[in-house]
Design a protein around this motif. Structure first.
Motif, PDB file in Angstrom:
ATOM      1  N   PRO A 107       0.831  -1.219   0.000  1.00 56.70           N
ATOM      2  CA  PRO A 107       0.000   0.000   0.000  1.00 56.70           C
ATOM      3  C   PRO A 107       0.865   1.269   0.000  1.00 56.70           C
ATOM      4  O   PRO A 107       1.938   1.278   0.610  1.00 56.70           O
ATOM      5  CB  PRO A 107      -0.797  -0.100   1.301  1.00 56.70           C
ATOM      6  N   GLU A 108       0.367   2.311  -0.674  1.00 58.21           N
ATOM      7  CA  GLU A 108       1.124   3.570  -0.780  1.00 58.21           C
ATOM      8  C   GLU A 108       1.386   4.163   0.608  1.00 58.21           C
ATOM      9  O   GLU A 108       2.465   4.699   0.877  1.00 58.21           O
ATOM     10  CB  GLU A 108       0.324   4.563  -1.634  1.00 58.21           C
ATOM     11  N   SER A 109       0.388   4.005   1.503  1.00 58.11           N
ATOM     12  CA  SER A 109       0.540   4.573   2.853  1.00 58.11           C
ATOM     13  C   SER A 109       1.688   3.878   3.598  1.00 58.11           C
ATOM     14  O   SER A 109       2.451   4.525   4.326  1.00 58.11           O
ATOM     15  CB  SER A 109      -0.762   4.415   3.638  1.00 58.11           C
ATOM     16  N   TYR A 110       1.822   2.560   3.393  1.00 62.63           N
ATOM     17  CA  TYR A 110       2.913   1.824   4.051  1.00 62.63           C
ATOM     18  C   TYR A 110       4.252   2.298   3.505  1.00 62.63           C
ATOM     19  O   TYR A 110       5.213   2.518   4.259  1.00 62.63           O
ATOM     20  CB  TYR A 110       2.754   0.312   3.813  1.00 62.63           C
ATOM     21  N   ALA A 111       4.333   2.464   2.178  1.00 62.67           N
ATOM     22  CA  ALA A 111       5.591   2.894   1.553  1.00 62.67           C
ATOM     23  C   ALA A 111       6.018   4.267   2.092  1.00 62.67           C
ATOM     24  O   ALA A 111       7.198   4.482   2.405  1.00 62.67           O
ATOM     25  CB  ALA A 111       5.439   2.925   0.037  1.00 62.67           C
ATOM     26  N   ALA A 112       5.053   5.168   2.220  1.00 64.07           N
ATOM     27  CA  ALA A 112       5.364   6.523   2.706  1.00 64.07           C
ATOM     28  C   ALA A 112       5.865   6.473   4.148  1.00 64.07           C
ATOM     29  O   ALA A 112       6.856   7.125   4.511  1.00 64.07           O
ATOM     30  CB  ALA A 112       4.122   7.406   2.591  1.00 64.07           C
ATOM     31  N   GLN A 113       5.190   5.639   4.943  1.00 61.49           N
ATOM     32  CA  GLN A 113       5.574   5.528   6.373  1.00 61.49           C
ATOM     33  C   GLN A 113       6.944   4.852   6.496  1.00 61.49           C
ATOM     34  O   GLN A 113       7.771   5.251   7.309  1.00 61.49           O
ATOM     35  CB  GLN A 113       4.476   4.739   7.096  1.00 61.49           C
TER      36      GLN A 113
END
Ligand SMILES: Cc1cc2nc3c(=O)[nH]c(=O)nc-3n(C[C@H](O)[C@H](O)[C@H](O)COP(=O)(O)O)c2cc1C
Length: 215
Positions: A107-113
């Motif tokens: 998920p994009e949110s995981y990558a950003a975090q």
């Protein structure tokens, strides 16, 4: 097509730290299969900090033996995988790891975090902590390779008897590399090592908390 000679259970039960090798060359496709097993190991944030130098030529094996307290099996083995960790690997690799992860469904949110937390976590380590972190990861990959080699019918010997600086010099390693262990692979020459025995489970395994037997 995978070359399988033993089940994993047989490989685990029969594996010994091979005392001596016959030196016959190992086919490159077998070596690649063994290395590929190492590359499939898990790692924190999938950072894959391992780096492997495969030593096969007689001259380089002889020099590596000189950096390994003159252990004869370094020179006798068909191949010696020098398993290293790169303390700076994450700096160079983070972008491509996250990109690959995204392509696989991260998920994009995981990558950003992860981008922030990896930098904070890895950037905060001192040298000693970094070496501990590298040891942990590289040994999992080495174990994958050792057991894959055994399943394929090869004999193996893990080794910590080497001098860090000398191995660096022989292999011309970058400063950020930390040599974790050597894995010699080949075929047993002569008689295998005795079985040194293992503690029974009650000595080393507890259930739920320290000191309680596992039911
Ligand atoms: C991380 C590690 C480092 C080792 N280093 C050496 C070494 O430098 N030289 C050696 O002869 N054996 C080495 N060994 C082999 C151990 O002595 C051996 O695994 C242990 O005695 C148990 O025997 P087994 O593996 O045959 O069951 C090493 C094993 C491990 C796991």
């Amino acid at each position: 097509m995978a070359k399988i000679k033993k089940t994993l259970s047989q490989a685990i039960a029969e594996r010994r730290a091979t005392p001596s090798f016959d030196g016959a060359p190992i086919p490159s496709e077998d070596l690649k299969q063994i290395l590929d097993a190492g590359l499939h190991a898990p790692s924190g944030y999938n950072l894959q900090p391992w780096r492997f130098i495969v030593v096969q030529t007689p001259e380089q094996k002889r020099r590596l033996r000189g950096a390994s307290y003159n252990q004869a099996k370094v020179e006798e083995a068909s191949a010696v995988i020098v398993a290293c960790g790169d303390a700076d690997g994450w700096r160079k690799d983070l972008d491509s790891i996250l990109q690959q992860g995204r392509e696989g469904g991260m998920p994009e949110s995981y990558a950003a975090q992860a981008r922030t937390s990896v930098s904070n976590f890895m950037g905060s380590m001192n040298t000693e902590q970094m070496h501990g972190w590298l040891n942990k990861h590289v040994m999992i990959a080495l174990t994958h390779m050792m057991l894959m080699a055994e399943v394929m019918g090869y004999d193996t010997a893990p080794m910590e008897g080497f001098e860090q600086d000398k191995v660096h010099e022989v292999l011309r390693l970058p400063m950020s590399y930390w040599v974790v262990a050597l894995l010699a692979i080949g075929h047993l020459k002569g008689t295998d090592k005795y079985y040194g025995g293992r503690f029974e489970m009650g000595h080393t395994v507890f259930g739920e908390e320290f000191g309680k037997p596992l039911k």
